[in-house]
Design an enzyme around this catalytic site. Structure first.
Site, PDB file in Angstrom:
ATOM      1  N   CYS A   1       4.185   5.713  13.185  1.00  0.00           N
ATOM      2  CA  CYS A   1       3.889   4.799  12.073  1.00  0.00           C
ATOM      3  C   CYS A   1       4.846   5.055  10.907  1.00  0.00           C
ATOM      4  O   CYS A   1       5.352   4.111  10.284  1.00  0.00           O
ATOM      5  CB  CYS A   1       2.429   4.921  11.636  1.00  0.00           C
ATOM      6  SG  CYS A   1       1.936   6.564  11.060  1.00  0.00           S
TER       7      CYS A   1
ATOM      8  N   ASP B   1     -15.602  -3.266   1.105  1.00  0.00           N
ATOM      9  CA  ASP B   1     -14.278  -3.258   0.477  1.00  0.00           C
ATOM     10  C   ASP B   1     -14.252  -3.930  -0.898  1.00  0.00           C
ATOM     11  O   ASP B   1     -13.205  -4.383  -1.336  1.00  0.00           O
ATOM     12  CB  ASP B   1     -13.289  -3.971   1.419  1.00  0.00           C
ATOM     13  CG  ASP B   1     -11.838  -3.700   1.060  1.00  0.00           C
ATOM     14  OD1 ASP B   1     -11.577  -2.640   0.460  1.00  0.00           O
ATOM     15  OD2 ASP B   1     -10.981  -4.556   1.353  1.00  0.00           O
TER      16      ASP B   1
ATOM     17  N   CYS C   1       5.120  -0.910  -0.322  1.00  0.00           N
ATOM     18  CA  CYS C   1       4.319  -1.398   0.812  1.00  0.00           C
ATOM     19  C   CYS C   1       4.378  -2.921   0.931  1.00  0.00           C
ATOM     20  O   CYS C   1       4.147  -3.643  -0.035  1.00  0.00           O
ATOM     21  CB  CYS C   1       2.873  -0.940   0.633  1.00  0.00           C
ATOM     22  SG  CYS C   1       1.735  -1.525   1.899  1.00  0.00           S
TER      23      CYS C   1
ATOM     24  N   CYS D   1       3.014  -0.711  10.906  1.00  0.00           N
ATOM     25  CA  CYS D   1       2.590   0.641  11.282  1.00  0.00           C
ATOM     26  C   CYS D   1       1.498   0.599  12.345  1.00  0.00           C
ATOM     27  O   CYS D   1       1.397   1.501  13.182  1.00  0.00           O
ATOM     28  CB  CYS D   1       2.121   1.427  10.055  1.00  0.00           C
ATOM     29  SG  CYS D   1       0.618   0.817   9.269  1.00  0.00           S
TER      30      CYS D   1
ATOM     31  N   CYS E   1       1.453   2.189  16.374  1.00  0.00           N
ATOM     32  CA  CYS E   1       0.469   3.230  16.688  1.00  0.00           C
ATOM     33  C   CYS E   1       0.057   3.196  18.162  1.00  0.00           C
ATOM     34  O   CYS E   1      -0.417   2.166  18.654  1.00  0.00           O
ATOM     35  CB  CYS E   1      -0.768   3.051  15.812  1.00  0.00           C
ATOM     36  SG  CYS E   1      -2.072   4.263  16.144  1.00  0.00           S
TER      37      CYS E   1
ATOM     38  N   CYS F   1       7.849   2.149   9.410  1.00  0.00           N
ATOM     39  CA  CYS F   1       7.765   1.483   8.103  1.00  0.00           C
ATOM     40  C   CYS F   1       9.167   1.247   7.544  1.00  0.00           C
ATOM     41  O   CYS F   1       9.902   2.207   7.272  1.00  0.00           O
ATOM     42  CB  CYS F   1       6.941   2.316   7.132  1.00  0.00           C
ATOM     43  SG  CYS F   1       6.786   1.547   5.497  1.00  0.00           S
TER      44      CYS F   1
ATOM     45  N   CYS G   1      -3.897  12.280  15.862  1.00  0.00           N
ATOM     46  CA  CYS G   1      -2.505  11.898  15.603  1.00  0.00           C
ATOM     47  C   CYS G   1      -1.549  13.051  15.914  1.00  0.00           C
ATOM     48  O   CYS G   1      -0.418  12.828  16.363  1.00  0.00           O
ATOM     49  CB  CYS G   1      -2.336  11.474  14.148  1.00  0.00           C
ATOM     50  SG  CYS G   1      -3.125   9.906  13.748  1.00  0.00           S
TER      51      CYS G   1
ATOM     52  N   CYS H   1       0.654  -6.821   6.439  1.00  0.00           N
ATOM     53  CA  CYS H   1       1.643  -6.189   7.314  1.00  0.00           C
ATOM     54  C   CYS H   1       0.932  -5.439   8.436  1.00  0.00           C
ATOM     55  O   CYS H   1      -0.097  -4.794   8.205  1.00  0.00           O
ATOM     56  CB  CYS H   1       2.511  -5.220   6.512  1.00  0.00           C
ATOM     57  SG  CYS H   1       3.779  -4.388   7.495  1.00  0.00           S
TER      58      CYS H   1
END
Length: 305
Positions: free
Chosen positions: A191, A131, A210, A239, A243, A195, A185, A236
């Site tokens: 999700c 990342d 976001c 979402c 799920c 939000c 999904c 956060c």
């Protein structure tokens, strides 16, 4: 590019699991034209907000062979991070930040995997990423058969849900490559419905709306007036909590009593205790002033309702 050679995927996966990774998959390196197109559209919509670095190295983000001259394959790994305990009262912190910083932890594990492989295959060349480089972790994990990308844009693994951190090794070997798995999904929109700022769009996450972006990446003194944080002061999980694939995921990280107390008191700690709280964790990405801004924004939002 140096000449590639073959290593069995079973061998690589056995070594990865033995070192503590929860899943491992392998994909053939190459250009990602669909990802490049989607990234270009996302940027054109301004959904990157003030993450200007996302505009840099767009070609490299869509082709690891431009990032590393030895790129033949991409080995992707997952480490689950669901904690044994969760905050039940505000202010909330994203679960991935409860314990040790995953960047440091996974990078060390990847170096150990590289060293292990090199003992048996001295010609193995691998560069680890977690990342922190222009490479699309989620897309390569998907191409390595480790899951699908859900409507919330997160990688979802059948066993660990989306509560996973991703790392990869771009390397110079060929192997048996994993198949892309079916996106499960389907018609679910939980999700999206969960939000509070409707930040999830068909073109990806609109970072301007976001909570995760605004509580971490947004360095401004004030957050957007109409932004709802719903109790979050770092990251956060809204979402993810909505799920269905995260509902039955088993805890992977143990949170001790001292750490619990630190996290529960985040709303009232002074700067000295804040520095102790964030040491060696993902929360090092924010300053004390940002934490206070986020806490105050939550208070303001409550009063403003």
């Amino acid at each position: 590019m140096k000449e590639s050679f073959y290593i069995s995927s079973n061998y690589i996966k056995e070594q990865a699991l033995a070192l503590g990774f929860d899943a491992c998959g392998i994909a053939l390196a190459g250009e990602l034209p669909k990802f490049k197109e989607d990234l270009s559209k996302w940027l054109s919509l301004g959904y990157n907000a003030e993450m200007h670095y996302m505009k840099q190295n767009a070609d490299k983000r869509s082709n690891p062979q431009m990032l590393c001259s030895d790129a033949v394959s991409v080995i992707s790994v997952l480490v689950g991070y669901k904690p044994s305990w969760q905050l039940e009262k505000q202010p909330y912190i994203a679960q991935y930040a409860y314990a040790e910083d995953y960047h440091r932890k996974i990078k060390q594990m990847l170096f150990r995997l590289i060293n292990t492989i090199q003992k048996d295959y001295p010609s193995f060349i691998g560069i680890p990423y977690v990342d922190t480089a222009p490479i699309s972790d989620k897309v390569w994990a998907k191409r390595s058969g480790l899951g699908w990308i859900g409507k919330n844009t997160l990688l979802i693994n059948a066993r660990f849900g989306s509560l996973v951190n991703i790392g990869e090794i771009v390397c110079n070997i060929t192997s048996e490559y994993d198949s892309i798995v079916e996106n499960m999904c389907k018609e679910c929109t939980k999700c999206l419905d969960a939000c509070p700022n409707k930040a999830i769009t068909p073109s990806g996450i609109n970072a301007n709306k976001c909570i995760a972006y605004n509580t971490i990446e947004n360095k401004n003194a004030e957050l957007p007036h109409n932004l709802k944080l719903n109790g979050y002061v770092f990251g956060c999980d809204i979402c993810q909590k909505a799920c269905p694939f995260n509902a039955d995921v088993e805890p992977m990280i143990s949170i001790d009593e001292d750490r619990k107390r630190q996290l529960e008191n985040v709303g009232s700690i002074d700067e000295k205790d804040f520095k102790r709280l964030i040491k060696h964790t993902a929360m090092e990405r924010i300053k004390y002033s940002q934490l206070q801004r986020n806490i105050n924004k939550n208070k303001y939002t409550k009063e403003d309702k």
